[in-house]
Write an enzyme that holds these catalytic residues in place. Structure first.
Site, PDB file in Angstrom:
ATOM      1  CE1 TYR A   1      -4.443  -1.650   4.198  1.00 45.45           C
ATOM      2  CE2 TYR A   1      -5.019  -0.053   5.820  1.00 45.45           C
ATOM      3  CZ  TYR A   1      -4.434  -1.408   5.416  1.00 45.45           C
ATOM      4  OH  TYR A   1      -3.959  -2.225   6.289  1.00 45.45           O
TER       5      TYR A   1
ATOM      6  CG  PHE B   1     -21.694 -23.515  12.422  1.00 37.22           C
ATOM      7  CD1 PHE B   1     -22.767 -24.434  11.512  1.00 37.22           C
ATOM      8  CD2 PHE B   1     -20.893 -22.959  11.848  1.00 37.22           C
ATOM      9  CE1 PHE B   1     -22.231 -24.682  10.144  1.00 37.22           C
ATOM     10  CE2 PHE B   1     -20.444 -23.293  10.636  1.00 37.22           C
ATOM     11  CZ  PHE B   1     -21.103 -24.179   9.809  1.00 37.22           C
ATOM     12  CB  THR B   2     -18.343 -26.996  12.099  1.00 29.47           C
ATOM     13  OG1 THR B   2     -18.925 -25.989  11.110  1.00 29.47           O
ATOM     14  CG2 THR B   2     -19.253 -28.366  11.744  1.00 29.47           C
TER      15      THR B   2
ATOM     16  CG  ASP C   1     -24.401 -17.681  13.825  1.00 30.62           C
ATOM     17  OD1 ASP C   1     -24.612 -17.078  12.711  1.00 30.62           O
ATOM     18  OD2 ASP C   1     -23.794 -18.743  13.479  1.00 30.62           O
TER      19      ASP C   1
ATOM     20  CE  LYS D   1     -23.243 -19.591   5.716  1.00 31.45           C
ATOM     21  NZ  LYS D   1     -21.894 -19.608   5.942  1.00 31.45           N
TER      22      LYS D   1
ATOM     23  NE  ARG E   1     -22.851 -28.927   8.174  1.00 32.24           N
ATOM     24  CZ  ARG E   1     -21.556 -28.613   7.954  1.00 32.24           C
ATOM     25  NH1 ARG E   1     -20.688 -29.370   8.638  1.00 32.24           N
ATOM     26  NH2 ARG E   1     -21.207 -27.525   7.635  1.00 32.24           N
TER      27      ARG E   1
ATOM     28  CG  PHE F   1     -16.765 -31.144   8.114  1.00 36.01           C
ATOM     29  CD1 PHE F   1     -16.615 -30.737   9.599  1.00 36.01           C
ATOM     30  CD2 PHE F   1     -17.209 -30.189   7.248  1.00 36.01           C
ATOM     31  CE1 PHE F   1     -16.538 -29.581   9.723  1.00 36.01           C
ATOM     32  CE2 PHE F   1     -17.258 -28.801   7.495  1.00 36.01           C
ATOM     33  CZ  PHE F   1     -16.880 -28.361   8.916  1.00 36.01           C
TER      34      PHE F   1
END
Ligand code: F0G
Length: 460
Positions: A76, A128-129, A219, A262, A386, A452
């Site tokens: 932990y 970006f969303t 990002d 990604k 998109r 979306f």
């Protein structure tokens, strides 16, 4: 052999295990997409043949990554795996302090809460969303400062992700630098079609923000793909390795949010990284509220260690060449079939221009949503809208009307073969042949946030 100018992009790996797929019939797919409200997010993945919904969390891990799944430390507190991840981030990206999170948007939430005050302005190279939503929920207003070329699907600018410093300067003059907590800089801009930022632009941005005392938050979800394009296209970088280029990119920024799902080649995970001790301390306080202790942040020890290995693998030149090479291969096929795609071909997928594909539909008839549903019916290939659905509504309730109305064919890393790419392009061509007979959609259910994902539609 004399005529071969360019060598193929073959993969620097071979297959050790395969995942079997269910093959469906067209009547089955017509029913499945109707049941899913014509939203590819709502399809059961079992009914999908080739899944190009996203490149997020859909990567194949390597034997080495699976190996650390056995040796990860599930303590932990103070997990050895955390220190391995921290070490990798310092070594390859150069950021000083690291807070793991379960995925990218959790890092965005924490960072936005710390840095953004009500009434602040957050400039960025295209929204970006999830990123924009967290900025808005923290009281900020996102302003797009990407170069105009990025909004034109046909413009072949080699660095369509670049920031327009003039647009940024106007914002600073209008609101004052104090109202701008940071510039949100995405590498290999997703919503622009996987388009890179140049090193020259970054250097200019660094000089400008330094002068005005504004942070740059990176990002870095697809930073390695961006580095590949710099290596291929930017003067002075052709002899540099992806690894060196990535480190240089990060060095011009003050901190980062990362969706490791990604570029970093895992199925789950992310982190926030920052060079500023005070921000780190606050982030460590907040992460225990939302994610878990600061040495695991919602991840298993094995997940953190798989990210550490994935980061190193993502910076291998041969990996990126095959990765982007495969996307390029699909894009060239689409161009051969006259399908209107965003150019230059991007890093993580092919973005089809749905306005040009279905010019008889207005944007309110959801051309990209419609096209994604038609592709699925044709071949079981799942893509993603998109366009206007993803863009959502402004805080005042009005719809955003984005210039780009795209269908994204996102390619997971190390998953599909060249023959799969052929099938995808052939299916897009088949739908293109019957495009004039395709009718649009109307929205019959709209969720409040990130619509979306769960919106439902009916055929007009
Ligand atoms: N930033 C960018 C540029 C992204 O593409 C994503 C996710 C995130 C942040 C959020 O990260 O999903 O780990 O919470 N993009 C996925 C996609 C969902 O399909 O493009 P996350």
């Amino acid at each position: 052999m004399k005529n071969i100018k360019k060598r193929s992009w073959a993969e620097p790996y071979k297959m050790k295990m395969v995942e079997l797929l269910k093959m469906t019939t067209k009547p089955q797919r017509i029913k499945a997409i109707k049941d899913a409200g014509y939203n590819t997010f709502l399809l059961p993945s079992e009914d999908v043949y080739i899944d190009l919904l996203t490149d997020s969390g859909t990567n194949s891990m390597s034997d080495r990554q699976w190996g650390v799944f056995m040796t990860g430390d599930e303590a932990y507190a103070g997990s050895k795996s955390y220190y391995i991840l921290e070490e990798a981030i310092k070594k390859y990206y150069g950021y000083k302090y690291v807070v793991p999170t379960h995925q990218g948007r959790a890092a965005e939430n924490i960072l936005s809460q710390i840095l953004i005050k009500k009434g602040d302005i957050v400039p960025g190279n295209m929204y970006f969303t999830t990123t924009r939503l967290h900025q808005e929920l923290a009281g900020g207003t996102f302003v797009d400062v990407i170069i105009d070329e990025a909004h034109d699907p046909l413009n072949e600018h080699p660095f369509k992700g670049n920031i327009d410093i003039g647009k940024l300067d106007k914002l600073v003059k209008k609101h004052g630098a104090k109202k701008i907590p940071y510039v949100c800089l995405a590498t290999n801009v997703n919503m622009a079609g996987g388009q890179p930022v140049s090193m020259a632009n970054l250097k200019e941005l660094r000089a400008y923000t330094k002068k005005h005392g504004i942070r740059i938050i990176h990002d870095m979800t697809r930073v390695a793909e961006n580095a590949y394009f710099i290596q291929q296209r930017e003067k002075g970088y052709d002899k540099k390795s992806i690894r060196e280029i990535v480190k240089e990119i990060c060095s011009y920024t003050d901190g980062a949010t990362m969706s490791a799902k990604k570029d970093a080649l895992v199925n789950i995970g992310g982190f926030m990284a920052i060079n500023d001790w005070d921000v780190f301390e606050e982030a460590r306080n907040l992460v225990v509220v939302y994610e878990g202790l600061h040495t695991y942040g919602g991840l298993a020890g094995r997940d953190m260690e798989a990210i550490a290995v994935g980061i190193a693998e993502s910076l291998d030149d041969n990996h990126q060449r095959a990765r982007v090479g495969q996307v390029e291969y699909l894009g060239q096929k689409m161009i051969e079939y006259n399908i209107p795609i965003v150019k230059p071909i991007g890093g993580h997928g092919i973005f089809v221009d749905a306005k040009a594909f279905l010019p008889h539909l207005t944007q309110d008839q959801f051309p990209a949503q419609t096209l994604a549903a038609e592709l699925y019916i044709d071949s079981g290939v799942r893509t993603m809208e998109r366009g206007i659905v993803s863009a959502g509504r402004k805080p005042n309730g009005e719809n955003y009307y984005p210039k780009l109305e795209l269908v994204r064919f996102t390619i997971p890393r190390r998953v599909y073969t060249q023959a799969h790419m052929d099938v995808i392009a052939e299916s897009a061509a088949a739908v293109y042949d019957k495009r004039k007979s395709i009718k649009g959609l109307k929205m019959v259910y709209e969720p409040k946030y990130l619509r979306f994902f769960q919106a439902r539609f009916q055929k007009l």
